[in-house]
Enzyme design. Structure first.
Site, mmCIF file in Angstrom:
data_model
loop_
_atom_site.group_PDB
_atom_site.id
_atom_site.type_symbol
_atom_site.label_atom_id
_atom_site.label_comp_id
_atom_site.label_asym_id
_atom_site.label_seq_id
_atom_site.Cartn_x
_atom_site.Cartn_y
_atom_site.Cartn_z
ATOM 1 N N GLN A 207 0.799 -1.181 0.021
ATOM 2 C CA GLN A 207 0.166 0.038 -0.042
ATOM 3 C C GLN A 207 0.996 1.218 -0.046
ATOM 4 O O GLN A 207 0.310 2.289 -0.140
ATOM 5 C CB GLN A 207 -0.910 -0.096 1.081
ATOM 6 N N HIS A 276 -0.461 -0.572 5.779
ATOM 7 C CA HIS A 276 -0.670 0.617 6.889
ATOM 8 C C HIS A 276 0.326 1.735 7.091
ATOM 9 O O HIS A 276 0.711 1.654 8.226
ATOM 10 C CB HIS A 276 -1.076 -0.024 8.291
ATOM 11 N N GLU A 368 -13.428 4.041 10.698
ATOM 12 C CA GLU A 368 -13.991 4.850 11.683
ATOM 13 C C GLU A 368 -13.733 6.542 11.157
ATOM 14 O O GLU A 368 -12.889 6.698 10.308
ATOM 15 C CB GLU A 368 -12.995 4.658 12.921
ATOM 16 N N TYR A 378 -7.234 6.090 20.628
ATOM 17 C CA TYR A 378 -8.344 5.545 19.659
ATOM 18 C C TYR A 378 -8.567 4.089 19.837
ATOM 19 O O TYR A 378 -9.244 3.769 18.804
ATOM 20 C CB TYR A 378 -8.049 6.302 18.522
ATOM 21 N N TYR A 389 -11.357 -10.848 9.345
ATOM 22 C CA TYR A 389 -11.576 -11.136 7.885
ATOM 23 C C TYR A 389 -12.360 -12.246 7.533
ATOM 24 O O TYR A 389 -12.872 -12.408 6.544
ATOM 25 C CB TYR A 389 -10.350 -10.710 7.024
HETATM 26 CA CA LIG Z 1 -10.301 3.161 17.024
#
Ligand SMILES: [Ca+2]
Ligand code: HEC
Length: 495
Positions: A207, A276, A368, A378, A389
């Protein structure tokens, strides 16, 4: 497009201590889950073998049907827009756990764990999304939405565009486009004017690659342009890095000059993971930049303030650490950290009232939208709205003690990516609304928040490609950067 985009095969999910490659697909057979490895640093995870689909088939299908269409024992359909609403998450959870009074539906709380019950709420959302899939946006005609009508115009295609990631505008109105393999173009109208020479070496991996470009709001006087990209330290180990520099342009050339380092991390943190990386860069107009870095597939690292993964950072515009950052007095913590416990923050924006928002990928479900506040946690990977998954339960979202929960969550995931707010003057009735792009969902969602609280959501754009970036551009036209097909389009208001 021949292949399913429903789930991003590059994503992984944290399973009680190990990042397990996610071959998630709605078509996976039940019981495909492996048992969780022991020695998890996270709270004990009650790992359940049965997939949500299997739970549904055994316990719910007789009344609700295989798709949620109802029919059995006089049960009504669950496939309506009014029931496809995140405000009903808790009501659905309680209905499954406790039963629905005065109906045939009995309680499942004695036979199922909370995690299993939550996975059935997620399963219900997946069934609803499949049934209520919005119409594909028209590229020819007028598209009618609740608060605006628009046409789609193609701004840029071909001309070497390759997995375009981000766009921003120079003071003279020319547009910059980054391509993930590592090139950046200066464009005007529908033409590429020049490819920028002399960019830093970028490694496209998974990515990662050349990601965000952000032109400083005072670039007309200071010339600064910020870039976020994936850098290699050899041996396949990569991490996100930020620099700033300036452009020397003339008629047909553009050269990157005067580069300065803004942010990078120790070589020891670089890893072979291809997932990520974050990364959007925003300015607060008070001398700071904010940007996010993903957890690189190692969920537990997002909870460790000493490690760079899974954080949102705040720096002075020259890359130094502001003296009032929240963790400067915390022993061992990285001073640049603004907030932590993030999975993959790929959208970041200040709304018109000055609140900072991120969008970040959940696992299967649970993308989110968070209001970002200094020093807050968070929650990843401890708490999530998503499931695994492979369709097995993960957590349930109600143990929220100490964690900052999203103001809105996507079930199922759309692969949230680019993020902006509508800034006007075009699309006056959208002004101030959050515009969130989705990769696998191939969509742009318009989300209204008032005083920081979610008010409404509407899918305004759908089905024309993976949405990598969405930006309120010159005049208020909404620019959408698409991958597969690789192009830049814009939404312009129609009568
Ligand atoms: Ca979160
Ligand atoms: C014996 C039939 C029956 C079974 C089995 C059953 N339900 Fe229901 N369910 C109902 C009925 C009846 C309602 C009330 C709404 C209606 O009339 O359709 C309902 C309502 C619901 C609602 C909506 C609640 C709300 O607040 O609107 C959800 C969600 C739901 N069921 C999920 C499930 C799940 C998940 C299972 C399996 C674990 C399940 N149900 C099993 C009959 C059943």
């Amino acid at each position: 497009m021949g292949r399913s985009r429903y789930l991003d095969p590059m994503r992984t999910v944290f399973l009680g201590g190990a990042a397990v490659a996610a071959f998630g697909c709605a078509c996976l057979a039940p019981n495909a889950a492996k048992s969780a490895p022991s020695g998890s640093p996270m709270p004990a995870l009650e790992f359940q073998q049965r997939s949500a689909t299997a739970l549904w088939e055994q316990n719910c299908r007789s009344c609700h049907g295989d798709r949620g269409q109802g029919g059995g024992a006089g049960t009504r359909t669950l496939l309506t827009q009014s029931l496809y609403d995140h405000k009903l998450d808790r009501r659905f959870f309680d209905a499954i756990k406790q039963g629905v009074p005065d109906t045939a539906m009995t309680a499942f709380g004695d036979t199922m764990s909370d995690e299993q019950i939550w996975s059935l709420v997620v399963h219900t959302r997946e069934l609803q999304a499949a049934a209520l899939r919005p119409r594909r946006t028209s590229e020819e005609g007028v598209n009618v939405t609740n608060r605006a009508r628009f046409r789609v115009e193609t701004v840029l295609e071909g001309q070497g565009l390759k997995t375009p990631w981000s766009v921003d505008w120079l003071p003279n109105g020319d547009m910059l486009v980054t391509n993930r393999p590592g090139t950046m173009f200066v464009t005007r109208g529908d033409k590429v004017l020049a490819e920028v020479k002399g960019l830093p070496a970028v490694t496209e991996k998974g990515q990662g690659g050349l990601m965000d470009v952000a032109v400083h709001p005072q670039a007309a006087s200071n010339g600064w342009i910020y870039l976020a990209f994936t850098e290699s330290k050899g041996g396949g180990a990569v991490f996100t890095r930020l620099v700033r520099g300036k452009l020397e342009t003339n008629a047909s050339t553009a050269t990157w000059t005067g580069q300065q380092d803004i942010w990078s991390t120790d070589a020891s943190n670089y890893s072979g993971s291809g997932i990520h990386f974050g990364c959007r860069i925003v300015f607060d107009g008070k001398g700071h930049i904010f940007f996010g870095v993903g957890e690189r597939g190692s969920g537990d690292r997002a909870q460790d303030l000493k490690l760079p993964n899974g954080k949102i950072y705040r720096l002075n515009e020259d890359g130094t650490v502001p003296s009032d950052n929240p963790f400067l007095k915390t022993t061992g913590a990285l001073g640049a950290v603004w907030s932590f416990g993030h999975r993959n923050p790929q959208g970041l924006v200040f709304d018109l009232g000055g609140k900072l928002w991120d969008t970040e990928h959940g696992p299967r479900g649970g993308d989110e939208l968070n209001e970002i506040l200094p020093g807050k946690n968070y929650g990843w990977p401890v708490i999530s709205y998503g499931i695994n998954y492979n369709d097995s339960p993960y957590r349930q979202p109600w143990n929220q003690n100490g964690f900052q929960m999203p103001e809105y969550r996507w079930l199922p995931s759309t692969g949230v990516c680019g993020l902006d707010v509508a800034r006007g003057p075009m699309f006056e009735d959208w002004k101030g609304d959050i515009l969130a792009g989705g990769l696998s969902g191939q969509c742009v969602d318009r989300i209204r928040v008032k005083d920081g609280r979610f008010v409404e959501v509407e899918r305004i754009f759908s089905g024309l490609g993976r949405v990598r970036d969405v930006v309120s551009g010159p005049g208020g036209a909404v620019y959408v950067v698409l991958n597969e097909p690789d192009k830049v389009v814009r939404l312009v208001e129609a009568d």
